[in-house]
Structures are given as structure tokens and as C-alpha cells.
Design a protein around this motif. Structure first.
Motif, short mmCIF file in Angstrom:
data_model
loop_
_atom_site.label_atom_id
_atom_site.label_comp_id
_atom_site.label_asym_id
_atom_site.label_seq_id
_atom_site.Cartn_x
_atom_site.Cartn_y
_atom_site.Cartn_z
N THR A 128 0.89 -1.05 0.05
CA THR A 128 -0.09 0.13 -0.09
C THR A 128 1.03 1.22 0.10
OG1 THR A 128 -1.57 -1.31 1.16
CG2 THR A 128 -1.87 1.11 1.08
N LEU A 129 1.92 1.08 0.72
CA LEU A 129 2.89 2.28 0.77
C LEU A 129 3.60 2.51 -0.48
CD1 LEU A 129 3.72 4.31 3.22
CD2 LEU A 129 5.98 2.96 3.26
N SER A 130 3.86 1.80 -1.09
CA SER A 130 4.69 1.50 -2.28
C SER A 130 3.42 2.18 -3.47
CB SER A 130 5.19 0.23 -2.90
OG SER A 130 5.71 0.42 -4.07
N LEU A 131 2.37 1.52 -3.39
CA LEU A 131 1.25 2.13 -4.42
C LEU A 131 0.82 3.72 -4.34
CD1 LEU A 131 -0.99 -0.66 -4.47
CD2 LEU A 131 0.61 0.12 -6.56
N GLY A 132 1.07 4.09 -2.80
CA GLY A 132 0.85 5.61 -2.78
C GLY A 132 2.04 6.62 -3.14
N PHE A 133 3.35 6.01 -2.92
CA PHE A 133 4.44 6.57 -3.66
C PHE A 133 4.30 6.84 -5.09
CE2 PHE A 133 7.10 5.81 0.47
CZ PHE A 133 6.81 6.86 0.82
N SER A 134 3.94 5.44 -5.88
CA SER A 134 3.88 5.43 -7.25
C SER A 134 2.72 6.37 -7.76
CB SER A 134 3.55 4.18 -7.62
OG SER A 134 3.31 3.97 -9.03
N LEU A 135 1.67 6.55 -6.88
CA LEU A 135 0.57 7.49 -7.31
C LEU A 135 0.91 9.00 -7.23
CD1 LEU A 135 -2.26 7.93 -7.97
CD2 LEU A 135 -2.86 8.08 -5.66
N TYR A 136 1.85 9.18 -6.28
CA TYR A 136 2.40 10.44 -6.02
C TYR A 136 3.61 10.91 -7.17
CZ TYR A 136 5.17 14.25 -4.07
OH TYR A 136 5.89 15.54 -3.91
N ILE A 137 4.24 10.04 -7.56
CA ILE A 137 5.00 10.58 -8.64
C ILE A 137 4.46 10.57 -9.95
CG2 ILE A 137 7.02 9.60 -10.01
CD1 ILE A 137 8.00 8.00 -7.27
N VAL A 138 3.33 9.66 -10.09
CA VAL A 138 2.85 9.93 -11.28
C VAL A 138 1.85 11.16 -11.45
CG1 VAL A 138 0.54 8.98 -12.83
CG2 VAL A 138 2.32 7.30 -11.92
N LEU A 139 1.32 11.60 -10.50
CA LEU A 139 0.64 12.84 -10.32
C LEU A 139 1.63 14.09 -10.47
CD1 LEU A 139 -2.08 12.64 -7.43
CD2 LEU A 139 -2.36 12.91 -9.69
N THR A 140 2.69 14.08 -9.95
CA THR A 140 3.96 15.02 -10.09
C THR A 140 4.26 14.99 -11.62
OG1 THR A 140 5.85 13.70 -9.60
CG2 THR A 140 4.73 15.22 -7.98
N ILE A 141 4.34 13.84 -12.21
CA ILE A 141 4.55 13.64 -13.76
C ILE A 141 3.46 14.39 -14.32
CG2 ILE A 141 5.07 12.20 -15.69
CD1 ILE A 141 6.36 10.43 -13.91
N LEU A 142 2.19 14.05 -14.19
CA LEU A 142 1.10 14.60 -14.98
C LEU A 142 1.00 16.01 -14.97
CD1 LEU A 142 -1.56 11.80 -14.45
CD2 LEU A 142 -0.08 12.22 -16.41
N LEU A 143 1.19 16.63 -13.46
CA LEU A 143 0.97 17.92 -13.40
C LEU A 143 2.40 18.89 -13.80
CD1 LEU A 143 -0.54 17.88 -9.81
CD2 LEU A 143 -1.79 18.41 -12.08
N ASP A 144 3.25 18.17 -14.04
CA ASP A 144 4.46 18.84 -14.47
C ASP A 144 5.27 19.60 -13.54
OD1 ASP A 144 7.06 18.74 -16.15
OD2 ASP A 144 6.11 20.05 -17.55
N ILE A 145 5.32 19.02 -12.24
CA ILE A 145 5.53 19.94 -11.05
C ILE A 145 7.10 20.55 -11.25
CG2 ILE A 145 5.95 19.99 -8.66
CD1 ILE A 145 3.18 19.89 -9.52
N GLY A 146 7.49 21.72 -11.24
CA GLY A 146 8.73 22.46 -11.25
C GLY A 146 9.25 22.78 -12.58
N SER A 147 8.29 22.52 -13.49
CA SER A 147 8.66 23.27 -14.90
C SER A 147 8.24 24.76 -14.83
CB SER A 147 7.96 22.34 -16.07
OG SER A 147 6.44 22.85 -15.96
N GLY A 148 9.06 25.28 -16.02
CA GLY A 148 8.76 26.89 -15.83
C GLY A 148 9.88 27.43 -16.95
#
Length: 181
Positions: free
Chosen positions: A68-88
Motif C-alpha cells: 500500500t505504501l509503495s502504491l501511494g508513492f507511485s501514485l504521488y510520482i505519477v501525479l507530479t509527472i502529470l502536473l509537471d511540477i517544477g517546470s517553467g
């Protein structure tokens, strides 16, 4: 006008390493979760192992927790990829006498991060290089009030010669000195 404005694009979280870790954590998390569920129901949900022989408490329960913890981290990383956090981008505008640093953040009131500084407030361009277990090679915008604003994204370390060349070009464009932090 082109000689008056310089804009450097910054790539965010859409990097190969994030794709790799999100996939790795997803597969590993699902495997651990299915192993824990298999030990509880005594039905094999994994084709490559037989976790039905595991005792649910404590081994199966721990496997479910880590899955469950691993799936949560995976979901978090996927969300940061989809939202493109840090780009600019970093924009240095001599005609407006401004430095603009623009980044994408997480959704909410601070989704778009905009930092603006007058060029007269810029003291120097700084380079910070640290070696060791976690090497960092970064370019900083050094202000007269002793603040150092990072201009380079978090990434794999680039070659020192490339970093120095990029910093020297920026210092020359802004007509400020280059210093080591």
C-alpha cells in the motif's frame, strides 16, 4: 529586442528517472499487496510465487502495508509527472529591468510560482558544486541582500564545464560578476 531578453526553459518532473521509479514502485507495490491478500485468503493471486504459505499475521499484514505504501508513492510520482511540477522558465529582461522566475507548483492557490527581482538588485551569478554521495551542481542568482535563488532544476549532475559555461554566459548577459558559493 532579442539582445534585451533571455529566457531559459526549465524541465520539471517529466524525467526518465521519475517514469522509472513510478513503474518500479507500481509493480513492486502490487506484488506485495497481492502477496499479502493471498496470505489472508489462502488463494494464490501471484503467478510467479506461492504466498499462500505465508502466515497472515505478521508477514502478510506487513506485505500489505508495504504494498500500500509503495502504491501511494507511485501514485504521488505519477501525479507530479502529470502536473509537471517544477517546470517553467527563467526570464532575464533588460528592457523592463526584471528577472522573472516562473515555476509550476501543486494545484491550489500557489499553482503558478512567480518570483520577480529588479536587475539592479542582482549582485552576482553564483555556482555551487558539491561532490560526494549526493553531488549537486547548481547556478544561483545572488542578490544584494545576501539571498541566493537557485536557477537550475533538481536533476542529474551536469558536467562542470557545461555548468560553468552556462553560468558565464548568464553573468556576461546580465553584466554581473561570477562567483563560487
Amino acid at each position: 529586442m532579442q539582445n534585451e531578453i533571455r529566457q531559459d526553459q526549465i524541465f520539471g518532473s517529466r524525467r526518465f528517472s521519475n517514469y522509472f521509479w513510478s513503474f518500479f514502485l507500481l509493480v513492486g507495490g502490487l506484488s506485495f499487496l497481492l502477496a499479502g491478500i493471498s496470505s489472508y485468503f489462502k488463494v494464490n493471486f501471484l503467478p510467479f510465487a506461492n504466498p499462500t504459505e505465508l502466515v497472515f499475521i505478521p508477514q502478510g499484514l506487513v506485505m500489505m502495508f508495504y504494498g500500500t505504501l509503495s502504491l501511494g508513492f507511485s501514485l504521488y510520482i505519477v501525479l507530479t509527472i502529470l502536473l509537471d511540477i517544477g517546470s517553467g522558465y527563467n526570464e532575464y529582461n533588460k528592457s523592463e529591468n526584471l528577472v522573472k522566475i516562473v515555476r509550476k507548483g501543486f494545484p491550489g492557490k500557489n499553482r503558478e510560482i512567480l518570483l520577480t527581482y529588479p536587475l539592479t538588485n542582482v549582485r552576482a551569478i553564483g555556482i555551487k558544486i558539491t561532490e560526494g554521495l549526493n553531488p549537486t551542481r547548481s547556478i544561483y542568482l545572488c542578490l544584494k541582500d545576501e539571498r541566493a535563488i537557485p536557477l537550475t532544476p533538481v536533476q542529474e549532475p551536469v558536467a562542470i564545464s557545461n555548468l560553468e559555461e552556462e553560468a558565464a554566459d548568464l553573468a556576461k548577459f546580465l553584466d554581473v560578476k561570477l562567483e563560487n558559493l
